[in-house]
Scaffold this motif. Structure first.
Motif, PDB file in Angstrom:
ATOM      1  N   LEU A 231      41.706  20.118  35.698  1.00 14.14           N
ATOM      2  CA  LEU A 231      41.964  21.295  34.852  1.00 14.14           C
ATOM      3  C   LEU A 231      41.695  22.582  35.623  1.00 14.14           C
ATOM      4  N   ARG A 232      42.757  23.352  35.803  1.00 17.53           N
ATOM      5  CA  ARG A 232      42.614  24.676  36.412  1.00 17.53           C
ATOM      6  C   ARG A 232      43.600  25.659  35.773  1.00 17.53           C
ATOM      7  N   SER A 233      44.804  25.161  35.496  1.00 19.80           N
ATOM      8  CA  SER A 233      45.848  26.063  35.006  1.00 19.80           C
ATOM      9  C   SER A 233      46.259  25.700  33.588  1.00 19.80           C
TER      10      SER A 233
ATOM     11  N   GLY B  34      36.718  38.439  43.166  1.00 23.70           N
ATOM     12  CA  GLY B  34      36.746  37.283  42.267  1.00 23.70           C
ATOM     13  C   GLY B  34      36.259  36.008  42.933  1.00 23.70           C
ATOM     14  N   ASP B  35      36.756  34.881  42.436  1.00 21.78           N
ATOM     15  CA  ASP B  35      36.283  33.567  42.885  1.00 21.78           C
ATOM     16  C   ASP B  35      36.403  33.357  44.396  1.00 21.78           C
ATOM     17  N   CYS B  36      37.345  34.062  45.033  1.00 24.33           N
ATOM     18  CA  CYS B  36      37.576  33.815  46.465  1.00 24.33           C
ATOM     19  C   CYS B  36      36.636  34.626  47.356  1.00 24.33           C
TER      20      CYS B  36
ATOM     21  N   SER C 101      52.036  35.880  41.893  1.00 23.55           N
ATOM     22  CA  SER C 101      51.279  34.782  41.298  1.00 23.55           C
ATOM     23  C   SER C 101      52.045  33.483  41.498  1.00 23.55           C
ATOM     24  N   GLU C 102      51.406  32.535  42.139  1.00 25.77           N
ATOM     25  CA  GLU C 102      52.126  31.270  42.327  1.00 25.77           C
ATOM     26  C   GLU C 102      52.242  30.519  41.001  1.00 25.77           C
ATOM     27  N   ASP C 103      51.404  30.882  40.029  1.00 32.35           N
ATOM     28  CA  ASP C 103      51.468  30.302  38.694  1.00 32.35           C
ATOM     29  C   ASP C 103      52.614  30.990  37.955  1.00 32.35           C
TER      30      ASP C 103
ATOM     31  N   HIS D 155      41.855  36.798  36.392  1.00 32.86           N
ATOM     32  CA  HIS D 155      41.019  37.886  35.879  1.00 32.86           C
ATOM     33  C   HIS D 155      40.897  39.017  36.899  1.00 32.86           C
ATOM     34  N   ALA D 156      40.707  38.659  38.168  1.00 34.58           N
ATOM     35  CA  ALA D 156      40.485  39.680  39.193  1.00 34.58           C
ATOM     36  C   ALA D 156      41.749  40.495  39.436  1.00 34.58           C
ATOM     37  N   GLY D 157      42.859  39.812  39.638  1.00 36.96           N
ATOM     38  CA  GLY D 157      44.109  40.495  39.974  1.00 36.96           C
ATOM     39  C   GLY D 157      44.569  41.424  38.860  1.00 36.96           C
TER      40      GLY D 157
ATOM     41  N   GLU E  56      31.791  32.091  40.549  1.00 39.05           N
ATOM     42  CA  GLU E  56      33.008  31.675  39.849  1.00 39.05           C
ATOM     43  C   GLU E  56      32.851  32.064  38.385  1.00 39.05           C
ATOM     44  N   SER E  57      33.082  33.305  38.081  1.00 39.57           N
ATOM     45  CA  SER E  57      32.902  33.766  36.705  1.00 39.57           C
ATOM     46  C   SER E  57      33.815  34.953  36.412  1.00 39.57           C
ATOM     47  N   VAL E  58      34.116  35.080  35.141  1.00 38.24           N
ATOM     48  CA  VAL E  58      34.951  36.184  34.692  1.00 38.24           C
ATOM     49  C   VAL E  58      34.273  37.514  34.998  1.00 38.24           C
ATOM     50  N   GLN E  59      32.980  37.589  34.704  1.00 37.53           N
ATOM     51  CA  GLN E  59      32.229  38.835  34.943  1.00 37.53           C
ATOM     52  C   GLN E  59      32.420  39.318  36.380  1.00 37.53           C
TER      53      GLN E  59
ATOM     54  N   SER F 235      39.396  25.107  28.601  1.00 42.66           N
ATOM     55  CA  SER F 235      38.511  23.949  28.375  1.00 42.66           C
ATOM     56  C   SER F 235      37.742  24.097  27.061  1.00 42.66           C
ATOM     57  N   LYS F 236      38.107  25.120  26.287  1.00 39.55           N
ATOM     58  CA  LYS F 236      37.373  25.391  25.031  1.00 39.55           C
ATOM     59  C   LYS F 236      38.398  25.526  23.893  1.00 39.55           C
ATOM     60  N   GLY F 237      38.632  26.745  23.428  1.00 39.08           N
ATOM     61  CA  GLY F 237      39.490  26.957  22.260  1.00 39.08           C
ATOM     62  C   GLY F 237      40.920  26.467  22.420  1.00 39.08           C
TER      63      GLY F 237
ATOM     64  N   GLN G 241      44.025  34.028  30.528  1.00 41.96           N
ATOM     65  CA  GLN G 241      42.604  33.783  30.816  1.00 41.96           C
ATOM     66  C   GLN G 241      42.352  32.284  30.933  1.00 41.96           C
ATOM     67  N   LYS G 242      41.503  31.911  31.873  1.00 42.29           N
ATOM     68  CA  LYS G 242      41.255  30.479  32.087  1.00 42.29           C
ATOM     69  C   LYS G 242      40.137  29.885  31.217  1.00 42.29           C
ATOM     70  N   PRO G 243      39.050  30.621  30.900  1.00 39.39           N
ATOM     71  CA  PRO G 243      37.949  29.969  30.167  1.00 39.39           C
ATOM     72  C   PRO G 243      38.369  29.220  28.897  1.00 39.39           C
TER      73      PRO G 243
HETATM   74  C1  LIG Z   1      38.928  25.508  32.652  1.00 34.02           C
HETATM   75  C2  LIG Z   1      38.108  26.662  33.118  1.00 34.02           C
HETATM   76  C3  LIG Z   1      37.071  27.138  32.328  1.00 34.02           C
HETATM   77  C4  LIG Z   1      36.295  28.209  32.734  1.00 34.02           C
HETATM   78  N1  LIG Z   1      35.300  28.674  31.923  1.00 34.02           N
HETATM   79  C5  LIG Z   1      34.626  29.784  32.267  1.00 34.02           C
HETATM   80  C6  LIG Z   1      33.650  30.364  31.395  1.00 34.02           C
HETATM   81  O1  LIG Z   1      33.378  29.833  30.333  1.00 34.02           O
HETATM   82  N2  LIG Z   1      33.050  31.521  31.783  1.00 34.02           N
HETATM   83  C7  LIG Z   1      33.339  32.134  32.966  1.00 34.02           C
HETATM   84  O2  LIG Z   1      32.772  33.180  33.282  1.00 34.02           O
HETATM   85  N3  LIG Z   1      34.224  31.583  33.830  1.00 34.02           N
HETATM   86  C8  LIG Z   1      34.875  30.441  33.502  1.00 34.02           C
HETATM   87  N4  LIG Z   1      35.799  29.917  34.363  1.00 34.02           N
HETATM   88  C9  LIG Z   1      35.975  30.542  35.670  1.00 34.02           C
HETATM   89  C10 LIG Z   1      36.868  31.750  35.579  1.00 34.02           C
HETATM   90  O3  LIG Z   1      38.066  31.427  34.925  1.00 34.02           O
HETATM   91  C11 LIG Z   1      37.131  32.252  36.982  1.00 34.02           C
HETATM   92  O4  LIG Z   1      35.907  32.665  37.524  1.00 34.02           O
HETATM   93  C12 LIG Z   1      38.113  33.411  36.970  1.00 34.02           C
HETATM   94  O5  LIG Z   1      39.366  32.960  36.509  1.00 34.02           O
HETATM   95  C13 LIG Z   1      38.246  33.970  38.366  1.00 34.02           C
HETATM   96  O6  LIG Z   1      39.281  34.867  38.396  1.00 34.02           O
HETATM   97  P1  LIG Z   1      40.086  35.102  39.743  1.00 34.02           P
HETATM   98  O7  LIG Z   1      41.128  36.103  39.404  1.00 34.02           O
HETATM   99  O8  LIG Z   1      39.155  35.329  40.848  1.00 34.02           O
HETATM  100  O9  LIG Z   1      40.803  33.698  40.064  1.00 34.02           O
HETATM  101  P2  LIG Z   1      41.867  32.861  39.235  1.00 34.02           P
HETATM  102  O10 LIG Z   1      41.773  33.121  37.778  1.00 34.02           O
HETATM  103  O11 LIG Z   1      41.731  31.469  39.715  1.00 34.02           O
HETATM  104  O12 LIG Z   1      43.267  33.443  39.735  1.00 34.02           O
HETATM  105  C14 LIG Z   1      43.714  33.323  41.057  1.00 34.02           C
HETATM  106  C15 LIG Z   1      45.216  33.167  41.040  1.00 34.02           C
HETATM  107  O13 LIG Z   1      45.728  33.368  42.352  1.00 34.02           O
HETATM  108  C16 LIG Z   1      46.873  32.569  42.526  1.00 34.02           C
HETATM  109  N5  LIG Z   1      47.140  32.402  43.946  1.00 34.02           N
HETATM  110  C17 LIG Z   1      46.312  31.845  44.852  1.00 34.02           C
HETATM  111  N6  LIG Z   1      46.901  31.834  46.068  1.00 34.02           N
HETATM  112  C18 LIG Z   1      48.114  32.407  45.921  1.00 34.02           C
HETATM  113  C19 LIG Z   1      49.195  32.688  46.828  1.00 34.02           C
HETATM  114  N7  LIG Z   1      49.125  32.385  48.108  1.00 34.02           N
HETATM  115  N8  LIG Z   1      50.299  33.278  46.317  1.00 34.02           N
HETATM  116  C20 LIG Z   1      50.392  33.614  45.004  1.00 34.02           C
HETATM  117  N9  LIG Z   1      49.396  33.364  44.111  1.00 34.02           N
HETATM  118  C21 LIG Z   1      48.278  32.785  44.571  1.00 34.02           C
HETATM  119  C22 LIG Z   1      46.458  31.283  41.826  1.00 34.02           C
HETATM  120  O14 LIG Z   1      47.583  30.550  41.436  1.00 34.02           O
HETATM  121  C23 LIG Z   1      45.630  31.757  40.635  1.00 34.02           C
HETATM  122  O15 LIG Z   1      46.399  31.797  39.464  1.00 34.02           O
HETATM  123  C24 LIG Z   1      36.575  28.821  33.990  1.00 34.02           C
HETATM  124  C25 LIG Z   1      37.600  28.336  34.798  1.00 34.02           C
HETATM  125  C26 LIG Z   1      38.368  27.277  34.372  1.00 34.02           C
HETATM  126  C27 LIG Z   1      39.474  26.770  35.252  1.00 34.02           C
END
Ligand SMILES: Cc1cc2nc3c(=O)[nH]c(=O)nc-3n(C[C@H](O)[C@H](O)[C@H](O)COP(=O)(O)OP(=O)(O)OC[C@H]3O[C@@H](n4cnc5c(N)ncnc54)[C@H](O)[C@@H]3O)c2cc1C
Length: 421
Positions: free
Chosen positions: A144-146, A292-294, A51-53, A29-31, A310-313, A64-66, A59-61
């Protein structure tokens, strides 16, 4: 941008910031939002996302739902279409890991070579905490993460032969999976170390409400209990902290996450429980941001304390903040945190951060499962959790953002309209 440095020459020092190149690590979401917001702000330089994925950014949410229950298919999870990335000249390097960052020379090393950057954005998210106990057997417990994890989990849970499912962890993700498995006719047990479900974020009233719902669907809840070891022969045997043993066909683990900070830490960027940033999401190193989450950031809705959300918002709003900064319009991060979870018919939406509340007011129909809990600290509204009350949630976000506190006496009276409180 996007090819190794030895193949493409970048302008070494472009004084017009709008033309510089930005590299983003992470396509969550952040990137992805950072790339989109940069273009919306008029950023004219190159944007490359690692993206290592290997899956197309999603979207990740819903995982674990839909997506788990089959009501949402893969295409609906994608942030943007392929055409969007092309049109906006956002280069995706999928399935490619960034291994190191040289902050002095502003270069990084990825699978395909070395790259230079003018601006670097850590959007590296979080990764699953793994079980710190002995685990023996032919299979691994499920996490569950990806998208890949979700496919594996769904395939495992949908097998008719799988009857008993043990979920370790009574947080949001563990419970959403427990809800899906129990609705699918599995016999589910949830083991939670804390005395109640989702204890870190919910008050007893709401933990109990969710516990009762899970029990209604036949889920066995073992709170205040840990798992000490897992051993698999034909089936899994879990040894619990009280000495009991449990048998299961599948083990699912949802015991929280850790920030994706190893890369930043190795590069000498200040980290503790996350990559430390200021209110502009700038790290301790110039031209390097984390979102984002980090990102461990000072949050005005946590009384300015350093928190990691740890949230989409949070991911989306921090991305907007840094895009504006990079484009010369520095804006401090000041957005109400919000989050949601769906379990059975319960749609919980949370606005604000309730930690530290000294008073709560329940409004609505608890038995009818349409109500909200308003949290106050020293008479100031700090958070609202709403169950099946989306209008309350939206009103709460407005009030908390504006630092408005409703009249507590009126609030407790359900016959008075919320906006008149
Ligand atoms: C199953 C599940 C359900 C969720 N449900 C909700 C919800 O209902 N509501 C809500 O608000 N939030 C929910 N979340 C949390 C939400 O998805 C995260 O807060 C959000 O994805 C954070 O976005 P982000 O971009 O910070 O990190 P991420 O979405 O985790 O993305 C980070 C990406 O960086 C990549 N990466 C990391 N290191 C490297 C590297 N060295 N090189 C290349 N790529 C790299 C990772 O592979 C990852 O794909 C849920 C999460 C999960 C897993």
């Amino acid at each position: 941008m996007g090819a190794p440095v030895d193949r493409i020459k970048f302008p070494t020092q472009d004084t017009q910031s709008m033309k510089k190149n930005v590299i983003i690590i992470g396509a969550g979401h952040a990137g992805i939002q950072a790339a989109a917001s940069l273009r919306e702000e008029g950023f004219g330089g190159s944007i490359c996302i690692f993206s290592e994925d290997a899956d197309f950014p999603y979207q990740k949410p819903p995982l674990s739902k839909g997506y788990l229950d089959g009501s949402q298919q893969k295409p609906s999870l994608m942030f943007r279409s392929e055409a969007w990335y092309e049109k906006n000249q956002v280069e995706l390097r999928l399935g490619e890991v960034v291994h190191s960052v040289d902050t002095e020379n502003q270069t990084l090393e990825a699978d395909s070579g070395n790259y230079v950057f003018d601006t670097l954005i850590f959007a590296t998210g979080a990764y699953n905490r793994t079980l710190p106990i002995p685990v023996t057997g032919q299979d691994e417990p499920l996490y569950l993460r990806s998208m890949k994890d979700a496919d594996k989990l769904k395939q495992a849970l949908d097998q008719a032969a799988v009857q008993d499912v043990l979920v370790i962890g009574g947080g949001f993700i563990g419970l959403e999976i427990a809800a899906y498995a129990s609705k699918s006719g599995k016999q589910v047990t949830v083991v939670e170390y804390q005395p109640r479900l989702m204890q870190r974020v919910l008050p007893p009233l709401l933990s109990e409400h969710f516990a009762a719902k899970h029990q209604e669907y036949g889920v066995k809840l073992l709170t205040g209990t840990g798992v000490q070891s897992l051993h698999q022969e034909e089936r899994w045997t879990a040894t619990l902290s009280n000495g009991d043993t449990l048998e299961a066909d599948k083990i699912v683990v949802g015991i929280g996450v850790l920030p994706g900070q190893a890369l930043a830490q190795k590069a000498g960027i200040r980290c503790s429980n996350g990559i430390e940033v200021n209110e502009f999401c700038e790290t301790s190193v110039k031209n390097i941001y984390a979102i984002g989450d980090c990102a461990l950031h000072p949050n005005p809705f946590a009384k300015g304390q350093m928190v990691r959300l740890e949230s989409v918002q949070n991911a989306v709003d921090q991305a907007k903040v840094i895009a504006a900064s990079i484009c010369g319009k520095p804006t401090a991060y000041h957005q109400v945190p919000w989050f949601w979870t769906h379990q059975y018919n319960l749609k919980l939406q949370m606005a604000g951060l309730s930690e530290g509340y000294d008073e709560l007011i329940v409004r609505g129909d608890v038995a009818g499962e349409k109500f909200s809990v308003f949290y106050f600290h020293e008479h100031q509204l700090i958070a609202v959790d709403s169950i099946n009350k989306p209008a309350d949630h939206l009103q709460a976000r407005k009030w908390i953002q504006a630092a408005h506190s409703p009249d507590r006496v009126k609030l407790a009276d359900d016959t008075i309209k919320l906006r008149e409180c």
